[in-house]
Design a protein around this motif. Sequence first.
Motif, mmCIF file in Angstrom:
data_model
loop_
_atom_site.group_PDB
_atom_site.id
_atom_site.type_symbol
_atom_site.label_atom_id
_atom_site.label_comp_id
_atom_site.label_asym_id
_atom_site.label_seq_id
_atom_site.Cartn_x
_atom_site.Cartn_y
_atom_site.Cartn_z
ATOM 1 N N GLU A 44 0.836 -1.218 0.000
ATOM 2 C CA GLU A 44 0.000 0.000 0.000
ATOM 3 C C GLU A 44 0.864 1.259 0.000
ATOM 4 O O GLU A 44 0.359 2.356 -0.204
ATOM 5 C CB GLU A 44 -0.933 0.006 1.222
ATOM 6 N N ASP A 45 2.169 1.076 0.254
ATOM 7 C CA ASP A 45 3.078 2.233 0.245
ATOM 8 C C ASP A 45 3.756 2.393 -1.112
ATOM 9 O O ASP A 45 4.696 3.182 -1.257
ATOM 10 C CB ASP A 45 4.152 2.050 1.339
ATOM 11 N N GLY A 46 3.321 1.597 -2.085
ATOM 12 C CA GLY A 46 3.893 1.692 -3.433
ATOM 13 C C GLY A 46 5.220 0.957 -3.577
ATOM 14 O O GLY A 46 5.956 1.173 -4.539
ATOM 15 N N GLU A 47 5.544 0.091 -2.610
ATOM 16 C CA GLU A 47 6.817 -0.636 -2.702
ATOM 17 C C GLU A 47 6.642 -1.984 -3.398
ATOM 18 O O GLU A 47 5.564 -2.590 -3.339
ATOM 19 C CB GLU A 47 7.367 -0.902 -1.303
ATOM 20 N N LYS A 48 7.745 -2.441 -4.012
ATOM 21 C CA LYS A 48 7.780 -3.769 -4.624
ATOM 22 C C LYS A 48 8.781 -4.595 -3.826
ATOM 23 O O LYS A 48 9.949 -4.209 -3.716
ATOM 24 C CB LYS A 48 8.249 -3.609 -6.075
ATOM 25 N N HIS A 379 16.800 -8.009 8.864
ATOM 26 C CA HIS A 379 15.463 -8.053 8.276
ATOM 27 C C HIS A 379 15.002 -6.645 7.910
ATOM 28 O O HIS A 379 14.508 -6.395 6.802
ATOM 29 C CB HIS A 379 14.476 -8.694 9.263
ATOM 30 N N ALA A 380 15.181 -5.711 8.836
ATOM 31 C CA ALA A 380 14.716 -4.327 8.601
ATOM 32 C C ALA A 380 15.507 -3.684 7.460
ATOM 33 O O ALA A 380 14.936 -2.995 6.605
ATOM 34 C CB ALA A 380 14.852 -3.520 9.884
ATOM 35 N N GLU A 381 16.816 -3.933 7.439
ATOM 36 C CA GLU A 381 17.643 -3.342 6.371
ATOM 37 C C GLU A 381 17.279 -3.935 5.011
ATOM 38 O O GLU A 381 17.214 -3.223 4.007
ATOM 39 C CB GLU A 381 19.140 -3.580 6.663
ATOM 40 N N ALA A 382 17.049 -5.238 4.983
ATOM 41 C CA ALA A 382 16.695 -5.902 3.713
ATOM 42 C C ALA A 382 15.355 -5.360 3.199
ATOM 43 O O ALA A 382 15.179 -5.132 1.997
ATOM 44 C CB ALA A 382 16.641 -7.416 3.898
ATOM 45 N N LEU A 383 14.448 -5.140 4.124
ATOM 46 C CA LEU A 383 13.126 -4.623 3.742
ATOM 47 C C LEU A 383 13.262 -3.243 3.088
ATOM 48 O O LEU A 383 12.608 -2.951 2.081
ATOM 49 C CB LEU A 383 12.245 -4.552 4.998
ATOM 50 N N LYS A 384 14.138 -2.421 3.636
ATOM 51 C CA LYS A 384 14.373 -1.093 3.032
ATOM 52 C C LYS A 384 14.871 -1.231 1.605
ATOM 53 O O LYS A 384 14.718 -0.344 0.789
ATOM 54 C CB LYS A 384 15.459 -0.341 3.832
ATOM 55 N N ARG A 385 15.533 -2.371 1.334
ATOM 56 C CA ARG A 385 16.106 -2.584 0.001
ATOM 57 C C ARG A 385 15.235 -3.482 -0.873
ATOM 58 O O ARG A 385 15.676 -4.035 -1.864
ATOM 59 C CB ARG A 385 17.520 -3.161 0.148
ATOM 60 N N GLY A 386 13.989 -3.689 -0.442
ATOM 61 C CA GLY A 386 13.038 -4.400 -1.294
ATOM 62 C C GLY A 386 13.050 -5.918 -1.148
ATOM 63 O O GLY A 386 12.600 -6.634 -2.046
ATOM 64 N N VAL A 387 13.562 -6.428 -0.010
ATOM 65 C CA VAL A 387 13.585 -7.885 0.205
ATOM 66 C C VAL A 387 12.866 -8.209 1.516
ATOM 67 O O VAL A 387 13.278 -7.746 2.584
ATOM 68 C CB VAL A 387 15.039 -8.411 0.249
ATOM 69 N N TYR A 388 11.808 -8.981 1.429
ATOM 70 C CA TYR A 388 11.020 -9.346 2.612
ATOM 71 C C TYR A 388 11.400 -10.749 3.065
ATOM 72 O O TYR A 388 10.937 -11.746 2.516
ATOM 73 C CB TYR A 388 9.530 -9.267 2.270
ATOM 74 N N LEU A 389 12.296 -10.794 4.061
ATOM 75 C CA LEU A 389 12.711 -12.085 4.632
ATOM 76 C C LEU A 389 11.689 -12.534 5.668
ATOM 77 O O LEU A 389 10.853 -11.749 6.120
ATOM 78 C CB LEU A 389 14.067 -11.928 5.314
ATOM 79 N N ALA A 390 11.782 -13.791 6.086
ATOM 80 C CA ALA A 390 10.963 -14.272 7.203
ATOM 81 C C ALA A 390 11.129 -13.289 8.360
ATOM 82 O O ALA A 390 12.251 -12.937 8.711
ATOM 83 C CB ALA A 390 11.417 -15.662 7.617
ATOM 84 N N PRO A 391 10.021 -12.825 8.967
ATOM 85 C CA PRO A 391 10.104 -11.706 9.902
ATOM 86 C C PRO A 391 10.628 -12.061 11.298
ATOM 87 O O PRO A 391 10.520 -11.251 12.208
ATOM 88 C CB PRO A 391 8.655 -11.223 9.973
ATOM 89 N N SER A 392 11.168 -13.250 11.469
ATOM 90 C CA SER A 392 11.699 -13.658 12.765
ATOM 91 C C SER A 392 12.663 -14.814 12.524
ATOM 92 O O SER A 392 12.479 -15.589 11.578
ATOM 93 C CB SER A 392 10.533 -14.112 13.657
ATOM 94 N N GLN A 393 13.668 -14.943 13.395
ATOM 95 C CA GLN A 393 14.575 -16.099 13.231
ATOM 96 C C GLN A 393 13.856 -17.406 13.574
ATOM 97 O O GLN A 393 14.370 -18.485 13.327
ATOM 98 C CB GLN A 393 15.838 -15.931 14.073
ATOM 99 N N TYR A 394 12.658 -17.286 14.157
ATOM 100 C CA TYR A 394 11.870 -18.480 14.494
ATOM 101 C C TYR A 394 10.970 -18.919 13.338
ATOM 102 O O TYR A 394 10.230 -19.890 13.459
ATOM 103 C CB TYR A 394 11.031 -18.227 15.752
ATOM 104 N N GLU A 395 10.981 -18.155 12.244
ATOM 105 C CA GLU A 395 10.241 -18.561 11.046
ATOM 106 C C GLU A 395 11.245 -19.022 9.997
ATOM 107 O O GLU A 395 12.458 -19.019 10.235
ATOM 108 C CB GLU A 395 9.398 -17.397 10.502
ATOM 109 N N VAL A 396 10.724 -19.388 8.830
ATOM 110 C CA VAL A 396 11.581 -19.947 7.784
ATOM 111 C C VAL A 396 11.398 -19.146 6.497
ATOM 112 O O VAL A 396 10.306 -18.650 6.227
ATOM 113 C CB VAL A 396 11.177 -21.426 7.555
ATOM 114 N N ASN A 397 12.476 -19.013 5.727
ATOM 115 C CA ASN A 397 12.365 -18.402 4.402
ATOM 116 C C ASN A 397 11.990 -19.479 3.384
ATOM 117 O O ASN A 397 12.571 -20.567 3.396
ATOM 118 C CB ASN A 397 13.705 -17.778 4.003
ATOM 119 N N PHE A 398 11.036 -19.135 2.542
ATOM 120 C CA PHE A 398 10.609 -20.066 1.487
ATOM 121 C C PHE A 398 10.922 -19.460 0.121
ATOM 122 O O PHE A 398 10.602 -18.287 -0.115
ATOM 123 C CB PHE A 398 9.090 -20.285 1.552
ATOM 124 N N THR A 399 11.494 -20.257 -0.761
ATOM 125 C CA THR A 399 11.622 -19.823 -2.156
ATOM 126 C C THR A 399 10.554 -20.537 -2.982
ATOM 127 O O THR A 399 9.889 -21.459 -2.502
ATOM 128 C CB THR A 399 13.023 -20.134 -2.708
#
Length: 423
Positions: A44-48, A379-399
């Motif tokens: 909703e903020d116009g980010e990809k 996580h926060a730095e990656a998000l600023k650069r357009g990458v949404y990682l799993a939002p906690s080390q207790y979750e998992v990244n999926f490709t």
Amino acid sequence: MSSDLFKLASTIFPGGVNSPARAMKHLPNPFYVRSAEGAYLFTEDGEKLIDYCMGFGPLILGHRHPAVLRAVQNWLERDWLYGAPTKLEIDEARKIMDHVRSIEMIRFVSTGTEATMNAIRLARGFTGRKYIIKFEGNFHGSHDYVLVKAGSGAATWGTPTSAGVPDEAAKLTIVVPYNDLDALEKAMQERGDEVAAIIMEPIAANYGLIPPREGYVKEVKQLTEEHGTLLILDEVVTGFRVGLEGAQGLFGVKPDLTTLGKIIGGGFPIGAFGGSREIMKLVSPLGPVYNAGTFNAHPVSMVAGLATIKELEGEQAYAIANEAAKRLGEAIIDIGGRAGLDVWVNRVASMFQFYFTKKPVESTRDVAESNEKMYLKVHAEALKRGVYLAPSQYEVNFTSAAHDRDVVDYTIRALEESFKAIK
Ligand SMILES: Cc1ncc(COP(=O)(O)O)c(C=O)c1O
């Protein structure tokens, strides 16, 4: 703006969200999604954003996959709910059973939570025993039998054992550490003959990612056999994720019951439990163990799941998704090393997670002792650069099959900058 939406949502929903894993505790507000396509979310903020959550697992083909979209659109032209059986549910069940050979009969429900709740009830009904064993940090959904030392959002938010679960219920759930055979043997020596089932994630994917030690799942199976206990493999995440046969195929283990969800609904609500005919024949209306649901075997979920599994049979999808996770895992080690940071990566197929720690991550304690603050900063730095990682080390990244070389290349560059930024 997401910040305005979250302000409003916070007056309506507890914590502003409808599931804790969606609230990002290290950020002022979560982002709000407007649409998605392939590997991307549009906010909703116009980010990809490049998405590494993929709906927390179901979207192994990527967002809005054309084959799934077409199948669902075609079906919606007819209708969407009947409260009566459809041919679709037979097609989907047979497709699943072609691959997951331990399942001779199956019941579709609407969520993974219902799948594990019903599998446990069935195990109790079959064995006439009360106790169950679960593993610390394994997550099986949000019902009373399993909200004891659970993972996922429950771990992220520091409430692994939920308030509101009566002591009488919690006492029937024996919790042992994951990847620790001695502890399980001890628990089985003490109580094994009263334990209806051991329920386990064959690859722990809700306390970060913790692969089982070599031979571990087989050893657990053997212990259950010695005590007349059932083994429930909770493959809600791993089913059709680590291959068509799931983790049971990977490890050569035949569980008594399997729970499925996520991918088999192609992004629509789904859950399923199944196993041998001998056990499943106890399920209502054939037997006395009750299960029912208005949305069980929902036609749209069946259509989307079937289309998804058919794509996965082509193997191209697995090849792309697995390669993406492999490259990212290797790159993170490399980037961490160059930034002078101690990083450990666990990966299985198209799932990975990284931890800031000096030692291998093989247990829930290893995860808990990793530097969570550093993870959240990345996580926060990656998000600023357009990458949404799993939002906690207790979750998992999926490709997914949409995470092609370009997407991964971009991500690696963004992670490199993110790691530098947190130093
Ligand atoms: C292993 C496992 N089992 C069960 C569940 C519950 O599934 P659902 O969220 O569909 O209720 C989850 C959810 O993430 C899960 O990871």
